[in-house]
Scaffold this motif. Structure first.
Motif, PDB file in Angstrom:
ATOM      1  N   PHE A  18      80.295 -16.954  17.408  1.00  6.90           N
ATOM      2  CA  PHE A  18      80.492 -15.528  17.680  1.00  6.90           C
ATOM      3  C   PHE A  18      79.254 -14.830  18.230  1.00  6.90           C
ATOM      4  O   PHE A  18      79.252 -13.610  18.390  1.00  6.90           O
ATOM      5  N   SER A  19      78.227 -15.575  18.544  1.00 10.63           N
ATOM      6  CA  SER A  19      76.945 -15.016  18.961  1.00 10.63           C
ATOM      7  C   SER A  19      77.014 -14.277  20.293  1.00 10.63           C
ATOM      8  O   SER A  19      77.834 -14.571  21.158  1.00 10.63           O
ATOM      9  N   GLU A  20      76.110 -13.325  20.434  1.00 12.96           N
ATOM     10  CA  GLU A  20      75.902 -12.661  21.716  1.00 12.96           C
ATOM     11  C   GLU A  20      75.349 -13.696  22.690  1.00 12.96           C
ATOM     12  O   GLU A  20      74.821 -14.725  22.278  1.00 12.96           O
ATOM     13  N   PRO A  21      75.438 -13.440  23.999  1.00 14.32           N
ATOM     14  CA  PRO A  21      74.904 -14.414  24.957  1.00 14.32           C
ATOM     15  C   PRO A  21      73.388 -14.551  24.819  1.00 14.32           C
ATOM     16  O   PRO A  21      72.710 -13.610  24.400  1.00 14.32           O
ATOM     17  N   THR A  22      72.872 -15.716  25.181  1.00  7.81           N
ATOM     18  CA  THR A  22      71.428 -15.929  25.135  1.00  7.81           C
ATOM     19  C   THR A  22      70.773 -15.228  26.318  1.00  7.81           C
ATOM     20  O   THR A  22      71.431 -14.867  27.295  1.00  7.81           O
ATOM     21  N   ALA A  23      69.463 -15.055  26.237  1.00 11.77           N
ATOM     22  CA  ALA A  23      68.718 -14.394  27.310  1.00 11.77           C
ATOM     23  C   ALA A  23      68.793 -15.191  28.607  1.00 11.77           C
ATOM     24  O   ALA A  23      68.760 -14.627  29.695  1.00 11.77           O
ATOM     25  N   ALA A  24      68.935 -16.519  28.510  1.00 12.75           N
ATOM     26  CA  ALA A  24      69.025 -17.349  29.715  1.00 12.75           C
ATOM     27  C   ALA A  24      70.324 -17.090  30.466  1.00 12.75           C
ATOM     28  O   ALA A  24      70.373 -17.165  31.687  1.00 12.75           O
ATOM     29  N   ALA A  39      57.555  -4.128  22.023  1.00  8.67           N
ATOM     30  CA  ALA A  39      58.316  -4.722  23.129  1.00  8.67           C
ATOM     31  C   ALA A  39      57.442  -5.730  23.850  1.00  8.67           C
ATOM     32  O   ALA A  39      56.226  -5.652  23.781  1.00  8.67           O
ATOM     33  N   PRO A  40      57.980  -6.714  24.523  1.00  6.97           N
ATOM     34  CA  PRO A  40      59.372  -6.880  24.892  1.00  6.97           C
ATOM     35  C   PRO A  40      60.203  -7.583  23.831  1.00  6.97           C
ATOM     36  O   PRO A  40      61.427  -7.618  23.927  1.00  6.97           O
ATOM     37  N   GLY A  41      59.580  -8.151  22.832  1.00 12.86           N
ATOM     38  CA  GLY A  41      60.325  -8.799  21.763  1.00 12.86           C
ATOM     39  C   GLY A  41      60.638 -10.248  22.059  1.00 12.86           C
ATOM     40  O   GLY A  41      60.342 -10.780  23.119  1.00 12.86           O
ATOM     41  N   VAL A  42      61.262 -10.886  21.094  1.00 14.91           N
ATOM     42  CA  VAL A  42      61.643 -12.289  21.167  1.00 14.91           C
ATOM     43  C   VAL A  42      63.159 -12.363  21.255  1.00 14.91           C
ATOM     44  O   VAL A  42      63.857 -11.761  20.435  1.00 14.91           O
ATOM     45  N   ALA A  43      63.652 -13.067  22.249  1.00 12.27           N
ATOM     46  CA  ALA A  43      65.105 -13.233  22.380  1.00 12.27           C
ATOM     47  C   ALA A  43      65.608 -14.123  21.247  1.00 12.27           C
ATOM     48  O   ALA A  43      65.050 -15.189  20.997  1.00 12.27           O
ATOM     49  N   LEU A  44      66.646 -13.666  20.554  1.00 12.72           N
ATOM     50  CA  LEU A  44      67.252 -14.471  19.496  1.00 12.72           C
ATOM     51  C   LEU A  44      68.326 -15.349  20.108  1.00 12.72           C
ATOM     52  O   LEU A  44      69.209 -14.861  20.811  1.00 12.72           O
ATOM     53  N   ALA A  45      68.240 -16.628  19.851  1.00 15.09           N
ATOM     54  CA  ALA A  45      69.202 -17.569  20.423  1.00 15.09           C
ATOM     55  C   ALA A  45      70.576 -17.413  19.787  1.00 15.09           C
ATOM     56  O   ALA A  45      71.591 -17.666  20.432  1.00 15.09           O
ATOM     57  N   GLN A  46      70.608 -16.971  18.537  1.00 17.11           N
ATOM     58  CA  GLN A  46      71.883 -16.848  17.818  1.00 17.11           C
ATOM     59  C   GLN A  46      71.862 -15.593  16.956  1.00 17.11           C
ATOM     60  O   GLN A  46      71.067 -15.488  16.027  1.00 17.11           O
TER      61      GLN A  46
END
Length: 115
Positions: A18-24, A39-46
């Motif tokens: 159910f995760s949001e899409p990854t930054a990639a 900012a800019p922060g760390v993209a969460l993979a899940q």
């Protein structure tokens, strides 16, 4: 395999589903963790983001809705223990962490406010 590791694996499967899409895949739709609001922060993979939250009143069993968005994550996927100084950016909107509720095993639900 112990209970904690089984819970960790099961929660991982649910969050991946159910995760949001990854930054990639979608940099604008991804969830970012801003430690101490930097900012800019760390993209969460899940991470599972929901713009509104519905819970059930334990005394009456009636649904109680809130306009507060929530974020569900595994603690091991966060760069640090969540605090009220951290921020979350989801779907391009910046949120403050209003409340942290750990599930007692592997995950945490973050109640968010815009800002």
């Amino acid at each position: 395999m112990g209970w904690a590791s089984m819970a960790q694996r099961m929660l991982g499967v649910s969050i991946r589903t159910f995760s949001e899409p990854t930054a990639a895949i979608d940099p604008d739709g991804a969830v970012y963790w801003l430690t101490d609001g930097v900012a800019p922060g760390v993209a969460l993979a899940q991470a599972v983001f929901d713009t509104a939250h519905v819970s059930v009143d334990p005394e009456t069993g009636a649904p109680v809705s809130s306009n507060n968005p929530i974020l569900g994550v595994r603690l091991i996927d966060l760069p640090n223990e969540p605090t009220n100084r951290d921020r979350v950016q989801a779907r391009g909107v910046l949120y403050k962490i209003n409340d942290v509720q750990a599930d007692g095993v592997a995950g945490v639900t973050l109640f968010l406010r815009k800002g």
